[in-house]
Scaffold this motif. Sequence first.
Motif, PDB file in Angstrom:
ATOM      1  N   PRO A 139      15.027   9.105  38.184  1.00 19.13           N
ATOM      2  CA  PRO A 139      14.226  10.215  37.214  1.00 19.13           C
ATOM      3  C   PRO A 139      13.187  10.566  38.152  1.00 19.13           C
ATOM      4  CG  PRO A 139      15.126   8.385  36.030  1.00 19.13           C
ATOM      5  CD  PRO A 139      15.243   7.984  37.474  1.00 19.13           C
ATOM      6  N   GLY A 195       9.349  12.306  38.781  1.00 21.72           N
ATOM      7  CA  GLY A 195       8.231  12.208  38.062  1.00 21.72           C
ATOM      8  C   GLY A 195       7.022  13.188  38.434  1.00 21.72           C
ATOM      9  N   TYR A 200       3.000  12.935  38.293  1.00 23.32           N
ATOM     10  CA  TYR A 200       1.814  12.168  38.211  1.00 23.32           C
ATOM     11  C   TYR A 200       0.709  12.819  37.977  1.00 23.32           C
ATOM     12  CZ  TYR A 200       5.663   8.661  39.235  1.00 23.32           C
ATOM     13  OH  TYR A 200       7.015   8.250  39.486  1.00 23.32           O
ATOM     14  N   LEU A 240      11.062  20.332  35.164  1.00 22.44           N
ATOM     15  CA  LEU A 240      10.070  19.373  34.677  1.00 22.44           C
ATOM     16  C   LEU A 240       9.074  20.077  33.992  1.00 22.44           C
ATOM     17  CD1 LEU A 240       9.953  16.276  36.870  1.00 22.44           C
ATOM     18  CD2 LEU A 240      10.757  16.358  34.503  1.00 22.44           C
ATOM     19  N   THR A 274      11.098   9.506  43.310  1.00 17.48           N
ATOM     20  CA  THR A 274      10.959   8.228  42.862  1.00 17.48           C
ATOM     21  C   THR A 274      11.012   7.149  43.815  1.00 17.48           C
ATOM     22  OG1 THR A 274      11.820   8.608  40.658  1.00 17.48           O
ATOM     23  CG2 THR A 274      12.157   6.190  41.167  1.00 17.48           C
ATOM     24  N   PRO A 286       7.419   4.669  37.658  1.00 20.09           N
ATOM     25  CA  PRO A 286       7.746   6.025  37.209  1.00 20.09           C
ATOM     26  C   PRO A 286       7.674   6.017  35.483  1.00 20.09           C
ATOM     27  CG  PRO A 286       9.448   5.878  38.848  1.00 20.09           C
ATOM     28  CD  PRO A 286       8.725   4.225  38.687  1.00 20.09           C
ATOM     29  N   LYS A 287       8.409   5.058  34.820  1.00 18.56           N
ATOM     30  CA  LYS A 287       8.531   4.965  33.478  1.00 18.56           C
ATOM     31  C   LYS A 287       7.086   4.767  32.838  1.00 18.56           C
ATOM     32  CE  LYS A 287      12.019   2.955  30.377  1.00 18.56           C
ATOM     33  NZ  LYS A 287      12.978   2.040  30.041  1.00 18.56           N
ATOM     34  N   ALA A 307       4.572   8.000  35.338  1.00 21.26           N
ATOM     35  CA  ALA A 307       4.749   9.265  35.337  1.00 21.26           C
ATOM     36  C   ALA A 307       4.070  10.087  34.047  1.00 21.26           C
ATOM     37  CB  ALA A 307       6.071   9.673  35.307  1.00 21.26           C
ATOM     38  N   LEU A 332       8.601  12.671  32.999  1.00 21.12           N
ATOM     39  CA  LEU A 332       9.900  11.982  33.733  1.00 21.12           C
ATOM     40  C   LEU A 332      10.990  12.559  33.246  1.00 21.12           C
ATOM     41  CD1 LEU A 332      10.260   9.635  35.242  1.00 21.12           C
ATOM     42  CD2 LEU A 332      10.429   8.308  33.623  1.00 21.12           C
ATOM     43  N   GLU A 333      11.734  12.862  34.303  1.00 22.54           N
ATOM     44  CA  GLU A 333      13.117  13.280  34.060  1.00 22.54           C
ATOM     45  C   GLU A 333      13.845  12.320  32.988  1.00 22.54           C
ATOM     46  OE1 GLU A 333      15.457  15.709  37.610  1.00 22.54           O
ATOM     47  OE2 GLU A 333      15.093  13.627  37.824  1.00 22.54           O
ATOM     48  N   ALA A 342      13.580   2.855  36.264  1.00 23.07           N
ATOM     49  CA  ALA A 342      12.980   3.868  37.233  1.00 23.07           C
ATOM     50  C   ALA A 342      14.248   4.176  37.884  1.00 23.07           C
ATOM     51  CB  ALA A 342      11.954   3.029  38.410  1.00 23.07           C
TER      52      ALA A 342
END
Length: 274
Positions: A114, A116, A118, A149, A205, A215-216, A219, A222-223, A268
């Motif tokens: 996914p 991201g 940031y 996104l 990622t 990322p989880k 971000a 997040l995708e 992630a």
Amino acid sequence: MKKKILILSLILSVIFVMTACGKSSGNASGTQTTLVVGASPVPHAEILRKAAPILKKEGINLDIKVFQDYVLPNKALASKQIDANYFQHIPFLNLYNKQNHTDLVSAGKIHIEPFGIYSKKYKKVSDIKDGATVQISNNKAEQGRILLLLESKGLVKIKPGVDKITATLNDIDNIKHLKFLQPIDPALLPKAYENNAADLFAINTNYALQANLNPKKDALILEGSQSPYANIIAVRKGDENKKAVKELVKVLHSKAIQDFINTKYKGAVLPVSD
């Protein structure tokens, strides 16, 4: 004399058979195949290392060649320096084929990373100010992904009739008047983020993980798991039907590897089963 020669021949025959048996391992036929696969360090090479012992039992020695960029793995594959690579998604592969007149194909989708956006400056999307600066990579195959996104949060609008996957910065209505900085190499994005060189950063990622970003958790945007940007095993056209390649994809789709991905990367990286 003849008797001695006969005895010596028998001894040599026995030694040859024992040596051959000692070298054979893995599958029922006792043959071993070496498969050379190019990969990014994280998570691709890590996943391949987990798969290697399983493939070994099937008679396949997995030789993993680690690459630090997104250009050399396809060059090495096209020039037959490696048998396959594992680092890219299909839109990137399609663009590479078009630009380089190559005929590389997907042998199977393995996982989604996914993507991201940031930020050190903003904690909520609603806080993003008009004219905020955005740092993106020079990977043109990612522009549509980044714009999707941003569009998902109402920051830009991709113009009607444009294929969103291949959309570029020229294909948007810039609702928040975002200022896109000069694109840089994807590997440099985490450093730019650390230096706070912009307000928003679109980071792949694999590079985020290498920079100890989660990322989880980290971000801002997040995708989701329905992304069309699944990472694949890429091979030269025709090689997707080779036994060793099919076995590699099968193992990477196995429960053991999917469980490893889920446990190690904690969302992630998301496994794909087909």
